[in-house]
Design a protein around this motif. Structure first.
Motif, PDB file in Angstrom:
ATOM      1  N   VAL A  77       0.608  -1.270  -0.097  1.00  0.00           N
ATOM      2  CA  VAL A  77       0.079  -0.148   0.225  1.00  0.00           C
ATOM      3  C   VAL A  77       0.549   1.235   0.258  1.00  0.00           C
ATOM      4  O   VAL A  77       1.950   1.476   0.573  1.00  0.00           O
ATOM      5  CB  VAL A  77      -1.398   0.037   1.462  1.00  0.00           C
ATOM      6  N   VAL A  78       0.557   2.342  -1.009  1.00  0.00           N
ATOM      7  CA  VAL A  78       1.364   3.510  -0.994  1.00  0.00           C
ATOM      8  C   VAL A  78      -0.100   4.159  -0.754  1.00  0.00           C
ATOM      9  O   VAL A  78      -1.181   4.466  -1.338  1.00  0.00           O
ATOM     10  CB  VAL A  78       2.373   3.229  -2.269  1.00  0.00           C
ATOM     11  N   LYS A  79       0.319   5.554  -0.118  1.00  0.00           N
ATOM     12  CA  LYS A  79      -0.330   6.965  -0.027  1.00  0.00           C
ATOM     13  C   LYS A  79      -0.904   7.703  -0.932  1.00  0.00           C
ATOM     14  O   LYS A  79       0.170   7.958  -2.080  1.00  0.00           O
ATOM     15  CB  LYS A  79      -0.232   7.649   1.536  1.00  0.00           C
ATOM     16  N   THR A  80      -1.983   7.500  -0.833  1.00  0.00           N
ATOM     17  CA  THR A  80      -2.555   8.371  -2.789  1.00  0.00           C
ATOM     18  C   THR A  80      -1.777   9.197  -2.205  1.00  0.00           C
ATOM     19  O   THR A  80      -1.022   9.494  -3.971  1.00  0.00           O
ATOM     20  CB  THR A  80      -3.569   8.010  -2.616  1.00  0.00           C
ATOM     21  N   SER A  81      -1.420  10.499  -1.642  1.00  0.00           N
ATOM     22  CA  SER A  81      -0.760  11.543  -1.842  1.00  0.00           C
ATOM     23  C   SER A  81       1.183  11.019  -2.274  1.00  0.00           C
ATOM     24  O   SER A  81       2.071  12.433  -2.362  1.00  0.00           O
ATOM     25  CB  SER A  81      -0.867  12.046  -0.407  1.00  0.00           C
ATOM     26  N   GLN A  82       1.285  10.180  -2.240  1.00  0.00           N
ATOM     27  CA  GLN A  82       2.454   9.931  -2.244  1.00  0.00           C
ATOM     28  C   GLN A  82       3.078   9.778  -3.902  1.00  0.00           C
ATOM     29  O   GLN A  82       4.265   9.372  -3.927  1.00  0.00           O
ATOM     30  CB  GLN A  82       3.074   8.948  -1.815  1.00  0.00           C
ATOM     31  N   VAL A  83       1.994   9.273  -4.355  1.00  0.00           N
ATOM     32  CA  VAL A  83       2.293   8.586  -6.094  1.00  0.00           C
ATOM     33  C   VAL A  83       1.892   9.962  -6.568  1.00  0.00           C
ATOM     34  O   VAL A  83       1.376  10.597  -7.038  1.00  0.00           O
ATOM     35  CB  VAL A  83       1.345   7.770  -6.308  1.00  0.00           C
ATOM     36  N   PHE A  84       3.784  10.591  -7.470  1.00  0.00           N
ATOM     37  CA  PHE A  84       3.379  11.309  -8.769  1.00  0.00           C
ATOM     38  C   PHE A  84       3.205  10.513  -9.872  1.00  0.00           C
ATOM     39  O   PHE A  84       3.349   9.524 -10.451  1.00  0.00           O
ATOM     40  CB  PHE A  84       4.284  11.423  -8.528  1.00  0.00           C
ATOM     41  N   CYS A  85       2.186  11.522 -10.501  1.00  0.00           N
ATOM     42  CA  CYS A  85       1.970  11.029 -12.240  1.00  0.00           C
ATOM     43  C   CYS A  85       1.818  11.597 -13.446  1.00  0.00           C
ATOM     44  O   CYS A  85       2.053  12.620 -13.244  1.00  0.00           O
ATOM     45  CB  CYS A  85       0.687  10.522 -11.993  1.00  0.00           C
ATOM     46  N   THR A  86       2.124  10.553 -14.522  1.00  0.00           N
ATOM     47  CA  THR A  86       2.412  11.805 -16.225  1.00  0.00           C
ATOM     48  C   THR A  86       0.679  12.414 -16.172  1.00  0.00           C
ATOM     49  O   THR A  86      -0.466  11.792 -14.866  1.00  0.00           O
ATOM     50  CB  THR A  86       3.062  10.574 -17.156  1.00  0.00           C
ATOM     51  N   GLU A  87       0.273  13.781 -16.438  1.00  0.00           N
ATOM     52  CA  GLU A  87      -0.793  14.027 -16.790  1.00  0.00           C
ATOM     53  C   GLU A  87      -1.760  13.062 -18.391  1.00  0.00           C
ATOM     54  O   GLU A  87      -0.267  12.658 -19.361  1.00  0.00           O
ATOM     55  CB  GLU A  87      -0.377  15.433 -16.719  1.00  0.00           C
ATOM     56  N   TYR A  88      -2.807  12.573 -18.252  1.00  0.00           N
ATOM     57  CA  TYR A  88      -3.562  12.171 -19.492  1.00  0.00           C
ATOM     58  C   TYR A  88      -3.188  12.889 -20.660  1.00  0.00           C
ATOM     59  O   TYR A  88      -3.013  12.717 -21.629  1.00  0.00           O
ATOM     60  CB  TYR A  88      -4.967  11.570 -18.957  1.00  0.00           C
ATOM     61  N   GLU A  89      -3.376  14.547 -19.871  1.00  0.00           N
ATOM     62  CA  GLU A  89      -3.097  15.229 -21.349  1.00  0.00           C
ATOM     63  C   GLU A  89      -1.990  14.907 -21.796  1.00  0.00           C
ATOM     64  O   GLU A  89      -1.798  15.994 -22.550  1.00  0.00           O
ATOM     65  CB  GLU A  89      -2.655  17.075 -20.632  1.00  0.00           C
ATOM     66  N   ASP A  90      -1.096  14.804 -21.244  1.00  0.00           N
ATOM     67  CA  ASP A  90       0.277  14.724 -21.657  1.00  0.00           C
ATOM     68  C   ASP A  90       0.238  13.327 -22.557  1.00  0.00           C
ATOM     69  O   ASP A  90       1.433  12.630 -22.980  1.00  0.00           O
ATOM     70  CB  ASP A  90       1.946  15.215 -21.421  1.00  0.00           C
ATOM     71  N   GLN A  91      -0.444  12.646 -23.325  1.00  0.00           N
ATOM     72  CA  GLN A  91      -0.462  11.450 -23.139  1.00  0.00           C
ATOM     73  C   GLN A  91      -0.263  11.201 -24.489  1.00  0.00           C
ATOM     74  O   GLN A  91       0.970  10.516 -25.037  1.00  0.00           O
ATOM     75  CB  GLN A  91      -1.208  10.822 -23.504  1.00  0.00           C
ATOM     76  N   ASP A  92       0.287  12.666 -25.090  1.00  0.00           N
ATOM     77  CA  ASP A  92       0.982  12.691 -27.181  1.00  0.00           C
ATOM     78  C   ASP A  92       2.495  12.051 -26.712  1.00  0.00           C
ATOM     79  O   ASP A  92       2.937  11.787 -28.127  1.00  0.00           O
ATOM     80  CB  ASP A  92       0.081  12.948 -27.593  1.00  0.00           C
ATOM     81  N   MET A  93       3.325  12.455 -25.881  1.00  0.00           N
ATOM     82  CA  MET A  93       4.403  12.349 -25.660  1.00  0.00           C
ATOM     83  C   MET A  93       4.910  10.868 -26.338  1.00  0.00           C
ATOM     84  O   MET A  93       5.589  10.848 -26.284  1.00  0.00           O
ATOM     85  CB  MET A  93       4.795  12.469 -24.305  1.00  0.00           C
ATOM     86  N   PHE A  94       3.868  10.293 -25.821  1.00  0.00           N
ATOM     87  CA  PHE A  94       4.054   8.464 -26.290  1.00  0.00           C
ATOM     88  C   PHE A  94       3.773   7.679 -27.435  1.00  0.00           C
ATOM     89  O   PHE A  94       3.984   6.935 -27.242  1.00  0.00           O
ATOM     90  CB  PHE A  94       3.970   7.519 -25.253  1.00  0.00           C
TER      91      PHE A  94
ATOM     92  N   ASN B 324      -5.894  11.336  12.163  1.00  0.00           N
ATOM     93  CA  ASN B 324      -5.076  12.204  12.033  1.00  0.00           C
ATOM     94  C   ASN B 324      -5.040  13.948  11.806  1.00  0.00           C
ATOM     95  O   ASN B 324      -5.129  14.085  10.025  1.00  0.00           O
ATOM     96  CB  ASN B 324      -3.940  11.668  11.147  1.00  0.00           C
ATOM     97  N   LYS B 325      -5.640  14.620  12.372  1.00  0.00           N
ATOM     98  CA  LYS B 325      -5.180  16.628  12.026  1.00  0.00           C
ATOM     99  C   LYS B 325      -4.959  16.597  10.563  1.00  0.00           C
ATOM    100  O   LYS B 325      -4.728  17.666   9.899  1.00  0.00           O
ATOM    101  CB  LYS B 325      -5.718  17.123  13.094  1.00  0.00           C
ATOM    102  N   ASN B 326      -3.501  16.723  10.855  1.00  0.00           N
ATOM    103  CA  ASN B 326      -2.437  16.585   9.626  1.00  0.00           C
ATOM    104  C   ASN B 326      -2.803  15.863   8.803  1.00  0.00           C
ATOM    105  O   ASN B 326      -1.813  17.004   7.977  1.00  0.00           O
ATOM    106  CB  ASN B 326      -0.920  16.568  11.002  1.00  0.00           C
ATOM    107  N   GLU B 327      -3.336  15.261   8.159  1.00  0.00           N
ATOM    108  CA  GLU B 327      -3.655  15.276   6.885  1.00  0.00           C
ATOM    109  C   GLU B 327      -4.169  15.171   6.168  1.00  0.00           C
ATOM    110  O   GLU B 327      -5.359  16.219   6.770  1.00  0.00           O
ATOM    111  CB  GLU B 327      -4.405  12.994   6.871  1.00  0.00           C
ATOM    112  N   LYS B 328      -4.338  15.608   4.605  1.00  0.00           N
ATOM    113  CA  LYS B 328      -5.348  16.250   3.872  1.00  0.00           C
ATOM    114  C   LYS B 328      -5.816  15.209   2.751  1.00  0.00           C
ATOM    115  O   LYS B 328      -4.975  14.766   2.670  1.00  0.00           O
ATOM    116  CB  LYS B 328      -4.266  17.247   3.082  1.00  0.00           C
ATOM    117  N   TYR B 329      -7.026  15.056   2.221  1.00  0.00           N
ATOM    118  CA  TYR B 329      -7.418  14.234   1.598  1.00  0.00           C
ATOM    119  C   TYR B 329      -7.324  14.877   0.110  1.00  0.00           C
ATOM    120  O   TYR B 329      -7.042  15.801  -0.286  1.00  0.00           O
ATOM    121  CB  TYR B 329      -9.120  14.704   2.099  1.00  0.00           C
ATOM    122  N   VAL B 330      -6.500  13.759  -0.342  1.00  0.00           N
ATOM    123  CA  VAL B 330      -6.439  13.774  -1.726  1.00  0.00           C
ATOM    124  C   VAL B 330      -7.494  12.909  -2.594  1.00  0.00           C
ATOM    125  O   VAL B 330      -8.160  11.601  -2.039  1.00  0.00           O
ATOM    126  CB  VAL B 330      -5.326  13.641  -2.413  1.00  0.00           C
ATOM    127  N   LEU B 331      -7.588  12.520  -3.780  1.00  0.00           N
ATOM    128  CA  LEU B 331      -8.246  12.742  -4.237  1.00  0.00           C
ATOM    129  C   LEU B 331      -7.576  10.807  -4.924  1.00  0.00           C
ATOM    130  O   LEU B 331      -6.485  11.184  -5.245  1.00  0.00           O
ATOM    131  CB  LEU B 331      -9.372  12.622  -6.070  1.00  0.00           C
TER     132      LEU B 331
END
Lengths: 123, 334
Positions: A77-94, B324-331
């Motif tokens: 598991v990994v925090k959603t906020s810690q995942v970095f993604c390319t943008e679908y808008e830039d899909q043309d780069m592929f 956890n009050k310090n966490e922020k919601y992301v989609l």
């Protein structure tokens, strides 16, 4: 009071019209992205998310949610906020990638050249 | 387990596309026409987002509320094996709700907002769960025929255009194949059993037939609105088409067990010259009752929501303690 067909519900003495305070934002915590590996040697695959207050509970929920049925070797598991993604808008780069035949084995016709060479040599 | 999204037929569809960027809209529609999926951060028309949130959210609520009438039968299920199977099924249904809430969340409505709308009665859920399961046979009919109807709807919607919903539905459909078999097995056991068992299952079928016919919703008013939702692959089949598919697949299986369906007009129209040839004739369901129940006045609406509120309220201190009050919601991503 609710009188139910289920005696357990009747025993709870729930008022029919009782209201509760609304849930506030983050009541259900943040989300973790879950990755599931079917068997050793396989890639981990993204399977969805869980809501959890910490990584330990995220793993517990992911085990219930994504390892409840079928075969499982391992879960990440990994925090959603810690995942970095390319943008679908830039899909043309592929876009041109599949056209680069020089990056593929099939782009090299070695046998054609060898056969041509042999044919000319023996002519 | 879920029928079809309930869209108020009186809703005014006139302003659906007002103010949308025509170039972006054309690109969006072309993508769907090519059979590509839409992903969460893509541009999408307001109406697409709104209808998908409503549909996926109703679906999620249905999974949660549907687990309530079934869950009450776990302790009373006949035999250890059936208790284990029913527990597994109920656990799956709750898991399906989690998957669906996640898919709806990617469109920008938080899970807390969805729960609030459920417990205040603002959001709908599948109407069938506002009816009581009087006997073990009722629980068996739910597991067989309501799940069968849900699978027809879900298999169709899994070919829709919104990526996260399709992925959730693929997983759900795989898991629900056991529910259907489990339900069928239970009904067959009763139908091939003692006269008392046969009587019990026939009575349960008689009770559940009207809600089953309501399950896919009233005939779609073929409006601009429906046409756009079908073009955007939000709605994959009309309510009537799904109902026909259900009748075609399951009425023969019901008759095969020597059970009867409480509708004297139910028969397949085999006349090839008739425009409804190959389709089933049936008595038009009582749509006034459907509307009355979906708007809150069914035999179990109050109980279902009260139980849901109780669960929310009694679990609150645990969730708060872990917050956890310090966490922020992301989609969620996908």
């Amino acid at each position: 009071m609710i009188k139910s067909l289920d005696p357990r519900i009747t025993r709870e003495n729930i008022e029919e019209n009782y209201t509760i305070a609304p849930l506030v934002p983050m009541d259900n915590w943040e989300t973790y992205e879950a990755f599931h590996q079917k068997k050793r040697g396989d890639q981990h695959m993204h399977v969805g998310i869980v809501h959890a207050p910490n990584p330990e509970m995220a793993l517990l929920f992911a085990k219930d949610q994504y390892g409840r049925r079928g075969v499982t070797a391992n879960i990440w598991v990994v925090k959603t906020s810690q995942v970095f993604c390319t943008e679908y808008e830039d899909q043309d780069m592929f876009e041109t990638t599949p056209e680069k035949v020089y990056r593929e084995a099939g782009g090299y016709k070695v046998m054609d050249k060898i056969n041509k060479y042999k044919k000319e040599k023996n002519a | 387990m879920y029928g079809n999204a309930y869209i108020d037929p009186n809703e005014k569809p006139k302003s659906i596309l007002d103010g949308e960027d025509p170039i972006k809209l054309a690109e969006f529609e072309a993508r769907i026409a090519r059979g590509e999926k839409i992903e969460p951060k893509d541009w999408m028309p307001r109406e697409y987002r709104k209808q998908l949130i409503r549909m996926i959210e109703q679906h999620a609520h249905s999974e949660i509320i549907g687990a309530l009438p079934e869950g009450t039968w776990i302790t009373r299920a006949p035999g250890f094996k059936r208790k284990m199977a029913l527990m597994a099924k109920v656990q799956d249904e709750v898991g399906h709700a989690q998957l669906l809430y996640s898919a709806a969340e990617t469109l920008g409505k938080s899970r807390e907002e969805m729960t609030n709308d459920l417990i205040t009665g603002k959001s709908k859920y599948s109407n069938v769960f506002n009816y009581p399961a009087y006997t073990w046979a009722d629980a068996c009919i739910i597991a067989w025929l309501i799940d069968a109807g849900a699978i027809i709807n879900q298999v169709a919607n899994a070919k829709g255009s919104y990526g996260p919903y399709c992925r959730a539905l693929d997983r759900i459909c795989t898991e629900e194949s056991f529910h259907l078999k489990y339900g069928h097995d239970n009904v067959v056991t009763l139908a091939t059993g003692t006269p008392i068992q046969r009587k019990m299952v026939q009575e349960a079928l008689n009770r559940w037939w009207p809600p089953i016919m309501h399950f896919f919703g009233p005939s779609d008013k073929i409006s601009n609105h429906t046409e756009i939702l079908m073009r955007w692959k939000v709605k994959m089949a009309t309510n009537d088409d799904m109902r026909q598919q259900f009748l075609n697949m399951y009425v023969p299986k019901i008759w095969d067990l020597g059970l009867t369906v409480p509708d004297a007009n139910l028969k397949k129209n085999e006349d090839p010259d008739n425009k409804s040839g190959g389709k089933w004739d049936y008595t038009e369901p009582d749509w006034d009752e459907f509307k009355r129940v979906i708007n809150g006045d069914g035999p179990c609406n109050a109980e279902r929501l009260a139980v849901r509120r109780m669960a929310e309220e009694r679990g609150r201190w645990v969730r708060e303690a872990l917050m956890n009050k310090n966490e922020k919601y992301v989609l969620p991503l996908a």
